[in-house]
Design an enzyme around this catalytic site. Structure first.
Site, PDB file in Angstrom:
ATOM      1  N   GLU A 100     -31.016  35.194 -20.261  1.00  0.00           N
ATOM      2  CA  GLU A 100     -30.196  36.231 -19.632  1.00  0.00           C
ATOM      3  C   GLU A 100     -31.039  37.489 -19.499  1.00  0.00           C
ATOM      4  O   GLU A 100     -31.588  37.971 -20.482  1.00  0.00           O
ATOM      5  CB  GLU A 100     -28.942  36.509 -20.472  1.00  0.00           C
ATOM      6  N   ASN A 153     -21.644  38.973 -14.299  1.00  0.00           N
ATOM      7  CA  ASN A 153     -20.424  39.376 -13.585  1.00  0.00           C
ATOM      8  C   ASN A 153     -19.180  38.712 -14.153  1.00  0.00           C
ATOM      9  O   ASN A 153     -18.087  39.274 -14.096  1.00  0.00           O
ATOM     10  CB  ASN A 153     -20.535  39.002 -12.100  1.00  0.00           C
ATOM     11  N   GLY A 181     -11.869  39.582 -12.975  1.00  0.00           N
ATOM     12  CA  GLY A 181     -10.459  39.832 -13.267  1.00  0.00           C
ATOM     13  C   GLY A 181      -9.788  38.851 -14.188  1.00  0.00           C
ATOM     14  O   GLY A 181      -8.618  39.039 -14.544  1.00  0.00           O
ATOM     15  N   GLY A 182     -10.485  37.783 -14.573  1.00  0.00           N
ATOM     16  CA  GLY A 182      -9.905  36.852 -15.534  1.00  0.00           C
ATOM     17  C   GLY A 182      -8.882  35.893 -14.957  1.00  0.00           C
ATOM     18  O   GLY A 182      -8.019  35.396 -15.674  1.00  0.00           O
ATOM     19  N   ARG A 235      -8.459  37.184   1.255  1.00  0.00           N
ATOM     20  CA  ARG A 235      -9.223  38.426   1.121  1.00  0.00           C
ATOM     21  C   ARG A 235      -9.820  38.908   2.438  1.00  0.00           C
ATOM     22  O   ARG A 235      -9.837  40.110   2.712  1.00  0.00           O
ATOM     23  CB  ARG A 235     -10.342  38.232   0.084  1.00  0.00           C
ATOM     24  N   GLU A 241     -22.265  31.402  -8.004  1.00  0.00           N
ATOM     25  CA  GLU A 241     -22.478  32.319  -6.895  1.00  0.00           C
ATOM     26  C   GLU A 241     -23.908  32.315  -6.376  1.00  0.00           C
ATOM     27  O   GLU A 241     -24.169  32.782  -5.267  1.00  0.00           O
ATOM     28  CB  GLU A 241     -22.080  33.742  -7.299  1.00  0.00           C
TER      29      GLU A 241
END
Length: 502
Positions: A70, A78, A83-84, A330, A468
């Site tokens: 990391e 991220n 937002g979980g 979105r 991502e």
């Protein structure tokens, strides 16, 4: 012989512009024959978010010795600040609510609609089918989800989104990290990948800046780590790399804030491209339509708007009229929001409001009001006065809306009305403006997570990617609550691929 020299002579200049560095290649580039390894490990995972943690835990349980690198000073990337939300068809809360007609195929159907013809249905199906195993892995690791909470979020046709009790993705990353530590996963912070060491299209290892302190590129020292069973890229997107964003999508408003942590700059993606990895959909960069101009970064707006999109309406402050189906995906919502402008072209931040008394004591409201990214208004008159909204039209909009609720039909935007309520003061009001949120583009992989070579269009050897950092999965728009799903689900798929390749 290390093959990177010939390729990089052609591409280093462009990559340098994209990253804002003097060059993407470090000065230590050398031939494979002269490489002296400082260390050898089994499997290297680059990144410690949902994907990296899930791959690490599942690979370790499959008997593969795992080392996670990391680059930042904390675990989670991220994922720790998202937002979980987690989309899980047929999750226990959903079934307890009496919703028994959902399935992975239903989720994929929604995702393909949002993708606008550009999604990978086969990959989305593989991911959706791992939703329940991923959920169970979280439960076994001690992850806590909000009790009896399962709702329908934008673009989904069923209520299938559960949410972490902590309110952020850190509720998952911390628990999986703790499980990994208990089970023997080797985590290393402040290790930034500088380059790959290749033999043709096979990755042998990486050059790492050990002791790196973001964003100072001169910190730490270089080591070469050989990865016998491969390298997994779980390093996330590039939404914080402003130069690269502009290159791939010059139409994206550069003034938009970003929800991502500062380290989301995509160097690992560019390094993979330098070594022949195929990029796709790089210009598909998603904005989060729930962003607030009254707080920086991710903030609380995502949580507050999970109420607003269902229970309230969004109006243009210059006209007092509704602007969209508040429950659309979105991309649709972001476009409608950003169309709200003053005559000089500056943003006219739309207002989203709902009934205060229906949510007394709700921590989503309490935090938002406390942090002054939402306000409590006693009446439409007070709301109109504070935000300079035409009062007559605002009243008319609310009256029309309340009739739509009674009729259970929205003739303006064809919104699904099952969660809509009549609006009666006092209200909770917030302003919204999109923020750059997620990169749909990245490295192309096969269905098993192997990175595709841009020359041969075949899988590269021992180089894997998920989350991502990859592209071509979600098409034009990723649905809410599906990033968590994708990262965790791919953590079940990639270890099997590595074992098969070995």
């Amino acid at each position: 012989m290390n093959d990177r020299r010939s390729f990089l002579k052609k591409s280093a200049g462009l990559a340098a512009v994209a990253t804002g560095m003097a060059t993407i290649l470090p000065a230590h580039a050398n031939t494979l024959s002269s490489t002296k390894w400082d260390e050898e490990v089994d499997l290297l995972i680059i990144g410690s978010g949902f994907t990296g943690q899930s791959v690490a835990v599942n690979a370790n349980r499959a008997g593969i010795k795992v080392t996670v690198l990391e680059k930042m000073q904390v675990i989670g990337g991220n994922s720790a600040i998202n937002g979980g939300w987690f989309a899980v068809p047929r999750n226990p809360i959903q079934l307890a609510q009496g919703i028994t007609d959902d399935s992975p195929a239903e989720l994929v159907k929604d995702q393909m609609i949002a993708a606008r013809g550009m999604g990978n249905e086969a990959m989305l199906t593989r991911i959706a089918e791992k939703a329940l195993p991923a959920y169970n892995m979280c439960i076994e690791a001690g992850v806590k989800f909000k009790k009896d909470f399962n709702i329908q979020v934008g673009g989904h046709n069923k209520a299938r989104a559960i949410r972490l009790e902590a309110g952020t993705g850190g509720g998952i990353t911390t628990k999986l990290y703790e499980a990994g530590v208990r089970e023997g996963v080797d985590y290393r912070l402040q290790h930034k990948v500088e380059d790959f060491i290749m033999d043709g299209d096979e990755i042998l290892g990486v050059v790492v800046r050990k002791g790196y302190r973001f964003p100072n590129e001169d910190t730490g020292h270089l080591v070469r780590i050989r990865a016998r069973k491969g390298v997994v890229l779980a390093s996330g997107g590039f939404a914080r790399n402003m130069k690269l964003r502009f290159i791939v999508d010059p139409s994206l408003d550069p003034t938009l804030d970003c929800t991502n942590q500062l380290g989301a700059t995509g160097e690992a993606t560019l390094t993979a491209m330098n070594h022949g990895a195929l990029p796709v959909h790089m210009n598909m960069i998603q904005t989060g339509h729930w962003g607030s101009p009254d707080e920086g970064g991710f903030g609380w707006s995502n949580a507050l708007l999970s109420i607003g999109w269902h229970k309230g309406i969004a109006v243009n402050p210059t006209t007092g009229k509704r602007i969209m189906d508040e429950r659309a995906d979105r991309l649709t919502c972001s476009a409608a929001i950003m169309a709200c402008r003053h005559k000089d072209g500056s943003p006219a931040y739309p207002l989203v409001f709902f009934n205060k008394n229906d949510h007394l004591g709700d921590d989503r409201v309490t935090r938002a009001v406390r942090d002054e990214m939402a306000w409590e208004m006693e009446s439409l008159e007070q709301l109109a006065d504070k935000f300079n909204v035409p009062l007559k039209q605002l009243r008319s909009t609310v009256e029309e809306w309340n009739q739509y609720v009674i009729n259970q039909k929205d003739p303006d935007f064809n919104r699904k009305m099952d969660s809509a309520v009549k609006l009666e003061g006092p209200f909770v009001v917030s302003r919204v403006w999109p923020k750059v949120h997620y990169c749909m583009g990245g490295l192309k992989t096969d269905l098993d997570g192997r990175v595709i070579n841009s020359s041969t269009l075949a899988p590269m050897k021992k180089l894997y990617a998920a989350g991502e950092v990859t592209g071509g999965v979600h098409g034009h728009a990723r649905l809410s609550s599906c990033a968590c799903l994708e990262g965790l689900a791919m953590g079940f798929i990639i270890p099997n691929t590595i074992k098969a390749d070995a």
